[in-house]
Design a protein around this motif. Sequence first.
Motif, PDB file in Angstrom:
ATOM      1  N   ALA A   1       2.358   1.731  -3.423  1.00 37.32           N
ATOM      2  CA  ALA A   1       1.357   2.191  -4.388  1.00 37.32           C
ATOM      3  C   ALA A   1       0.979   3.647  -4.160  1.00 37.32           C
ATOM      4  O   ALA A   1       0.783   4.413  -5.118  1.00 37.32           O
ATOM      5  CB  ALA A   1       0.112   1.308  -4.297  1.00 37.32           C
TER       6      ALA A   1
ATOM      7  N   VAL B   1      -7.436   0.143 -10.054  1.00 42.07           N
ATOM      8  CA  VAL B   1      -6.685  -0.390 -11.198  1.00 42.07           C
ATOM      9  C   VAL B   1      -7.584  -1.246 -12.091  1.00 42.07           C
ATOM     10  O   VAL B   1      -7.621  -1.059 -13.321  1.00 42.07           O
ATOM     11  CB  VAL B   1      -5.474  -1.208 -10.710  1.00 42.07           C
TER      12      VAL B   1
ATOM     13  N   TYR C   1      -4.358   7.442 -10.708  1.00 40.90           N
ATOM     14  CA  TYR C   1      -3.422   7.718  -9.622  1.00 40.90           C
ATOM     15  C   TYR C   1      -4.093   8.554  -8.537  1.00 40.90           C
ATOM     16  O   TYR C   1      -3.994   8.255  -7.339  1.00 40.90           O
ATOM     17  CB  TYR C   1      -2.185   8.452 -10.152  1.00 40.90           C
TER      18      TYR C   1
ATOM     19  N   THR D   1      -4.884  -1.693  -0.036  1.00 41.48           N
ATOM     20  CA  THR D   1      -4.577  -2.588  -1.150  1.00 41.48           C
ATOM     21  C   THR D   1      -5.845  -3.097  -1.814  1.00 41.48           C
ATOM     22  O   THR D   1      -5.969  -3.104  -3.051  1.00 41.48           O
ATOM     23  CB  THR D   1      -3.734  -3.784  -0.661  1.00 41.48           C
TER      24      THR D   1
ATOM     25  N   ALA E   1       0.828  -1.209   0.000  1.00 41.93           N
ATOM     26  CA  ALA E   1       0.000   0.000   0.000  1.00 41.93           C
ATOM     27  C   ALA E   1       0.863   1.260   0.000  1.00 41.93           C
ATOM     28  O   ALA E   1       0.591   2.210  -0.742  1.00 41.93           O
ATOM     29  CB  ALA E   1      -0.929  -0.011   1.212  1.00 41.93           C
TER      30      ALA E   1
ATOM     31  N   SER F   1       1.436   6.672  -6.695  1.00 42.00           N
ATOM     32  CA  SER F   1       0.262   7.487  -7.016  1.00 42.00           C
ATOM     33  C   SER F   1       0.510   8.965  -6.760  1.00 42.00           C
ATOM     34  O   SER F   1      -0.018   9.831  -7.470  1.00 42.00           O
ATOM     35  CB  SER F   1      -0.943   7.012  -6.201  1.00 42.00           C
TER      36      SER F   1
ATOM     37  N   ILE G   1      -6.486   0.237  -4.206  1.00 47.94           N
ATOM     38  CA  ILE G   1      -5.622  -0.126  -5.337  1.00 47.94           C
ATOM     39  C   ILE G   1      -6.320  -1.074  -6.300  1.00 47.94           C
ATOM     40  O   ILE G   1      -6.406  -0.803  -7.508  1.00 47.94           O
ATOM     41  CB  ILE G   1      -4.304  -0.748  -4.828  1.00 47.94           C
TER      42      ILE G   1
ATOM     43  N   VAL H   1      -6.615   6.452  -6.517  1.00 48.30           N
ATOM     44  CA  VAL H   1      -6.038   5.667  -5.423  1.00 48.30           C
ATOM     45  C   VAL H   1      -5.876   6.533  -4.185  1.00 48.30           C
ATOM     46  O   VAL H   1      -6.180   6.119  -3.062  1.00 48.30           O
ATOM     47  CB  VAL H   1      -4.674   5.065  -5.841  1.00 48.30           C
TER      48      VAL H   1
ATOM     49  N   SER I   1      -7.756   6.238  -0.527  1.00 47.02           N
ATOM     50  CA  SER I   1      -6.838   6.075   0.606  1.00 47.02           C
ATOM     51  C   SER I   1      -7.096   7.126   1.676  1.00 47.02           C
ATOM     52  O   SER I   1      -7.053   6.822   2.877  1.00 47.02           O
ATOM     53  CB  SER I   1      -5.388   6.159   0.129  1.00 47.02           C
TER      54      SER I   1
END
Length: 359
Positions: A23, A119, A81, A111, A20, A27, A115, A84, A88
């Motif tokens: 990522a 995605v 991006y 995650t 995470a 991002s 994510i 995410v 989050s």
Amino acid sequence: MHVPDGFIDAPVSAAAGVVAAGAVAVSLRGARRELDERTAPLAGLVAAFIFAVQMLNFPVAAGTSGHLLGGALAAILVGPYTGVLCVSVVLLMQGILFADGGLTALGVNITDMAIVTTVVSYVIFRGLVKVLPRKRRSVTVASFVAALLSVPAAAVAFTLIYAVGGTTDVAISKVATAMIGVHVLIGIGEAVITALTVGAVIAVRPDLVYGARGLRQRLKLRVNGELVDTPDPSAAPAAAPGAFPVAARSSHRKVWITGLVTSLVLAGFVSFYASASPDGLEKVAKDKGIDAKTEKHATEDSSPLAGYGVKDISDARVSGGLAGVIGVGVTVVAGTGVFWALRRRRTSDASPTSLPEGV
């Protein structure tokens, strides 16, 4: 689908935290390319809207409810991006302030819910818009399908994580069947909410939808026997570099205010009428026994907003509504701060380096 503490063992939770964090770092760099005068203010609002709509659990089966995950919506509106980061931010606010989703499981939740959904949905969305007619309706249709498939994808991701680091001895086939089955139904609700929201923004300001950029076909006029493009009504008039048209700023402000008011109403009022049934993960965990080692949330007793209510306010309607309003406010401030900082960083990096005198 907020995973609490105790579902996943410490090593796997730590590994998910590393994934995470990586990522999010990627991002942060990618979002600097996506954020501009249009998406930077909208991104914080998208995070707040996702927070608000996640409070609106809807029934999907007997004794089971679901809620928006938001990855598809965020990715299509402001970019993958930035999407995410939006989800989050929501998960971070929920985990710290509202004791929703374990703190040790924060990496697992980011995650899975930020994510994977972002995605998967954006890959599907981009694939569909390439083959569908270049129309606004195609963006809405692609949004529906992408959001629909992103939810069972998250259920599969959780199942795989549980297969590696689950703290109870439950047959993974049973977990997979139950998780995917109920989250296909939840995905329908996710798809409806996502398509309606994307469609509403496209109807007012299609240029604000990141996933719709480049799809609009310019009208052509025949001049002296030749077809030429008509002027683009959304193009900025001649102005100083980086300036944003006054009319566009005014329209953008109206969209932002409308979105914020809608989020506040949903979180502060409509949320009271949301389904009280456990969501898909909670229901599966109870039925299959994977919640046997669930741990108490670290902020359950210390946070005044734990459980989406304000402590010391006995009226459930007022307590829940006020907590929702506070949550929207905190999320929009936190999200907007992050995205404006990234936007300013991009502007700073893009500005020409001053040269010494005489060069």
